[in-house]
Design a protein around this motif. Structure first.
Motif, mmCIF file in Angstrom:
data_model
loop_
_atom_site.group_PDB
_atom_site.id
_atom_site.type_symbol
_atom_site.label_atom_id
_atom_site.label_comp_id
_atom_site.label_asym_id
_atom_site.label_seq_id
_atom_site.Cartn_x
_atom_site.Cartn_y
_atom_site.Cartn_z
ATOM 1 N N GLY A 107 -29.582 46.793 99.144
ATOM 2 C CA GLY A 107 -30.943 47.253 98.887
ATOM 3 C C GLY A 107 -31.084 48.767 98.851
ATOM 4 O O GLY A 107 -31.569 49.337 97.860
ATOM 5 N N PRO A 108 -30.667 49.496 99.912
ATOM 6 C CA PRO A 108 -30.764 50.963 99.895
ATOM 7 C C PRO A 108 -29.977 51.593 98.750
ATOM 8 O O PRO A 108 -30.412 52.594 98.159
ATOM 9 N N GLU A 109 -28.825 51.019 98.436
ATOM 10 C CA GLU A 109 -28.029 51.538 97.318
ATOM 11 C C GLU A 109 -28.799 51.449 96.008
ATOM 12 O O GLU A 109 -28.833 52.399 95.217
ATOM 13 N N GLU A 110 -29.445 50.281 95.764
ATOM 14 C CA GLU A 110 -30.199 50.099 94.526
ATOM 15 C C GLU A 110 -31.381 51.055 94.461
ATOM 16 O O GLU A 110 -31.669 51.642 93.414
ATOM 17 N N ALA A 111 -32.065 51.251 95.592
ATOM 18 C CA ALA A 111 -33.209 52.164 95.621
ATOM 19 C C ALA A 111 -32.756 53.608 95.384
ATOM 20 O O ALA A 111 -33.346 54.330 94.568
ATOM 21 N N HIS A 116 -32.409 58.399 90.079
ATOM 22 C CA HIS A 116 -31.908 59.025 88.839
ATOM 23 C C HIS A 116 -31.706 60.535 88.995
ATOM 24 O O HIS A 116 -32.226 61.345 88.219
ATOM 25 N N GLY A 117 -30.928 60.899 90.042
ATOM 26 C CA GLY A 117 -30.572 62.307 90.211
ATOM 27 C C GLY A 117 -31.522 63.093 91.082
ATOM 28 O O GLY A 117 -31.169 64.189 91.544
ATOM 29 N N HIS A 118 -32.709 62.604 91.314
ATOM 30 C CA HIS A 118 -33.673 63.300 92.185
ATOM 31 C C HIS A 118 -33.449 62.844 93.625
ATOM 32 O O HIS A 118 -34.349 62.298 94.280
ATOM 33 N N LEU A 285 -40.710 57.615 92.421
ATOM 34 C CA LEU A 285 -40.570 57.158 93.793
ATOM 35 C C LEU A 285 -40.992 55.693 93.927
ATOM 36 O O LEU A 285 -40.315 54.897 94.594
ATOM 37 N N LEU A 286 -42.114 55.314 93.270
ATOM 38 C CA LEU A 286 -42.567 53.925 93.309
ATOM 39 C C LEU A 286 -41.567 53.002 92.629
ATOM 40 O O LEU A 286 -41.294 51.891 93.109
ATOM 41 N N GLN A 345 -22.770 59.272 95.301
ATOM 42 C CA GLN A 345 -23.140 58.715 94.000
ATOM 43 C C GLN A 345 -22.328 57.436 93.765
ATOM 44 O O GLN A 345 -21.306 57.207 94.407
ATOM 45 N N ARG A 346 -22.798 56.634 92.822
ATOM 46 C CA ARG A 346 -22.075 55.400 92.513
ATOM 47 C C ARG A 346 -20.731 55.696 91.865
ATOM 48 O O ARG A 346 -20.621 56.555 90.997
#
Length: 715
Positions: A107-111, A116-118, A285-286, A345-346
């Motif tokens: 979950g945290p990884e996906e969020a 996207h870099g921010h 963020l949302l 990063q992934r």
């Protein structure tokens, strides 16, 4: 009723199973009318001659393998049984909380990835995640108070928003728990095979399928047994992730001011950017917050599993919720901060948690040492193992939701049956097989599975929150408490609906449509099953009304049956039209031939009445009262009568044992059972109605005992 037959929609009604009309949950009894004694099978078993009554198949190799894998049957007469199989708060945290805690592996990884870099927004994302965990957990703690018997989202929606909305929530939960198993096992495969390297990935999917099969076997043994095996894994996960998170924070404690200053500068820069701005930042963020919805899955598990909690159940469940919320909030929020601090990063073929672990050991100078490599190995192995543990929630809660829906006639009634190990075995098998199908369909792709998984989780969350908002809106007793509860559940509903809408909108084409389609089809199937049962119940009530008051002729007979006379042994359930119809048909079968009537019944302990030792005693008493009526009716018609009762979890096994013992005492007995016969034989009808009578007839005929099935026609 259970075992696939129609019943009143009352989950608290005791159940029995007998082939009379093929109803599954018809009620049985134990002693009989004055002067006649009903004989519990338990009192008769010690007299059995093993050479005569135990089939050779009982000692066969398949039987021995089953006992080895699943374990020996549990004794329902053991007064301490219910204490031994329930869970204290810690074990409940292991068995149920592992689902929520393990979601920190993906979950945290996906969020974080969806920022996207921010990455500087990870601080706010971490804070939002922690708040959401505690808000949803607090909501479910209060749901436990309102629904102390359990039932989770299905019961909450059914009671507060109506049965039809409850079916939607129940179906969403069922799909969710299937995906709980699949996504947990698939994520475990990613963690473990990320260590082994890309050249070993060919074995990933077969290994995941084998893990699901192993979990099926563990859960068929019983809940507590399966949880105890997994405790060391759970503790290891907590220890290594505490080192991982707090070690990272400790390394950067001295730079906290610098980090906060950098984040502040990047936020200001983002707001000033005309192509991004404040609204763009909030939208991103949302979006990331919603894509991390998998983080919150599993929080509702406790409310679905109240029956397995140690008394006092509500206190144990609330303590479990506190453990779950604290561990998940610290782990998920801490991992996001660790990603930010170490600029993770992934990397293709690795999870972000593996990259984080490798970066941490490198930062402290152990990257190439055996200690650093061992820590990475232990951490990822613990993640993979805990994800396997998390699949337990699907096997514990999924069958329970299925059983609750079966009791309300939305699912085939035999899903409420318990095995001889007191596990909801039909539900466990369905969950396991469905999880295997989902694994093969998606090839174990975690991203797709998390999307499919999150939609139904938040559909159930949203319905529960809205239902509780409605409840407190209508409550006027305590204005102060009402305002606080409305504020809490209103906030929870807003959060859950926002996540649900964003996830469906963004990810509909990436797997969301599959979840919605499967859930919709399951809802349609449930309505079809319920329609069938309701219509059949209407017809059976007409039969009850017709045969409920048969006039007696002459003086009642109170003498006991003569074992040397021809005897009709009627297999019955609860007192009603079906049982009376079978009795009259048996007498009509050979006019003037039978001199005695025996009534045999099995009280089935299923998930609806499996509440404790007292509940089994209540079931016995209820069944006794029912059989009394059959004996009284036979006596009033001038026939000597007696009744026999057995209590167990498998109707056919118990009836076979009961018939064998009765035949020893009444060697001239012929056994009669009723069966519902429909004008058209369909697959749907065979699915919804058990074949108890036919199964028992095959067994008795193999033993050389005569048995006749008498039809009850249903148009």
């Amino acid at each position: 009723m259970t075992n696939g037959e129609p019943k009143e929609q009352n989950p608290t009604e005791p159940n029995t199973a007998a082939p009379s009309g093929d109803p599954a949950s018809i009620t049985a009894a134990e002693p009989v009318s004055p002067g006649v004694t009903a004989r519990p099978l338990d009192a008769l078993v010690p007299e059995l001659d093993v050479g005569e009554t135990v089939d050779a198949d009982d000692e066969s190799l398949p039987k021995r393998i089953k006992t080895l894998l699943i374990g020996k049957p549990r004794d329902l007469q053991d007064s301490s049984l219910f204490h031994h199989i329930t869970l204290v708060a810690f074990l409940a945290w292991v068995g149920l909380g592992a689902d929520g805690l393990s979601s920190s592996c993906y979950g945290p990884e996906e969020a974080f990835h969806n920022l996207h870099g921010h990455s500087y927004l990870a601080i706010f994302l971490s804070l939002a995640t922690i708040i959401t965990v505690f808000v949803i957990s607090a909501c479910y703690s209060h749901i436990l108070e309102q629904f102390p018997s359990g039932g989770g989202g299905y019961l909450v929606a059914s009671k507060l928003l109506g049965p039809r909305v409850g079916v939607v929530s129940g179906c969403a939960l069922l799909v969710d728990y299937v995906l709980t198993i699949t996504v947990s096992v698939a994520a475990a495969g990613e963690a473990i095979f990320g260590l082994l390297g890309p050249h070993q990935r060919y074995a990933k999917e077969p290994a995941e399928a084998a893990a699901i099969v192993l979990l099926i076997i563990l859960n068929l043994r019983g809940i507590k047994e399966s949880v105890k095996v997994l405790v060391p894994i759970f503790v290891t996960f907590l220890v290594v992730h505490a080192i991982l998170i707090f070690g990272t924070l400790a390394l950067h404690a001295a730079d906290a001011g610098t980090v906060l200053e950098k984040v502040s500068d990047e936020v200001a820069s983002g707001i000033a950017d005309p192509n991004f701005g404040l609204w763009g930042m909030l939208a991103l963020l949302l979006h990331a917050y919603s894509m991390g919805a998998g983080t919150y899955t599993g929080i509702e598990a406790v409310s679905n599993s109240m029956p397995v909690m140690r008394e006092p159940r509500v206190a144990t469940a609330k303590r479990t919720m506190i453990y779950m919320a604290a561990s998940l909030a610290i782990t998920a929020g801490g991992l996001m901060l660790a990603y930010l601090l170490l600029d993770i990063q992934r990397v293709e073929g690795k999870t972000m948690n593996q990259t984080l672990t490798e970066s941490l050991v490198s930062s402290v100078g152990f990257g190439s040492s055996w200690a650093g490599k061992l820590f990475v190995l232990v951490t990822m192995a613990a993640e993979g193992a805990l994800l396997i543990v998390a699949a337990q929630a699907g096997f514990i809660d999924g069958p329970r939701v299925l059983a609750n829906m079966a009791h309300d006639s939305w699912m085939p009634h035999w899903f409420a049956n318990l095995s001889e190990r007191l596990a909801t075995h039909n539900g466990i098998l369905l969950m396991g097989v469905s999880a295997l199908a989902a694994l093969l369909w998606t090839s174990g792709d975690v991203t797709t599975l998390v999307i499919m998984y999150s939609i139904n989780v938040f559909l159930t969350f949203s319905l529960s929150m809205v239902g509780m908002c409605r409840h407190w809106w209508q409550t006027r007793d305590n204005p102060s408490l009402r305002r606080r509860r409305l504020a809490l559940f209103g906030l929870g509903a807003t959060m859950c609906l926002a996540i649900l809408c964003v996830t469906v909108n963004v990810k509909f084409s990436e797997g969301g449509w599959i979840t919605l389609g499967v859930t919709g089809a399951l809802i349609g199937l449930c309505f079809g099953i319920n329609w069938h049962y309701r219509n059949l119940m209407i017809r059976l009530r007409k039969l009850d009304a017709t045969l409920s008051a048969i006039p007696a002729h002459g003086k009642p007979v109170i003498v006991p049956p003569n074992p040397n006379e021809p005897t009709a042994a009627i297999l019955v359930g609860g007192y009603g039209g079906l049982g009376v119809h079978t009795m009259l048909n048996a007498i009509r079968f050979a006019p003037g031939h039978f001199k005695n009537l025996l009534f045999l019944s099995v009280a089935v302990v299923d998930s609806g009445n499996f509440k404790g030792a007292d509940a089994v005693d209540d079931l016995r008493k209820h069944c006794t009262d029912s059989l009394d009526k059959y004996v009284d009716l036979a006596n009033s018609l001038g026939m000597p009568a007696e009744a026999f009762l057995s209590i167990g979890t498998d109707a056919v096994d118990e009836l076979e044992r009961l018939c064998l013992e009765v035949h020893k005492q009444f060697p001239k007995a012929i056994f009669f059972a009723g069966k519902l016969v429909f004008q058209k034989d369909t697959v749907f009808g065979r699915l919804l109605h058990n074949q108890t009578a036919l199964s028992l007839q095959r067994r008795l005929q193999w033993r050389g005992l005569p048995m006749t099935i008498l039809p009850t026609r249903v148009r």
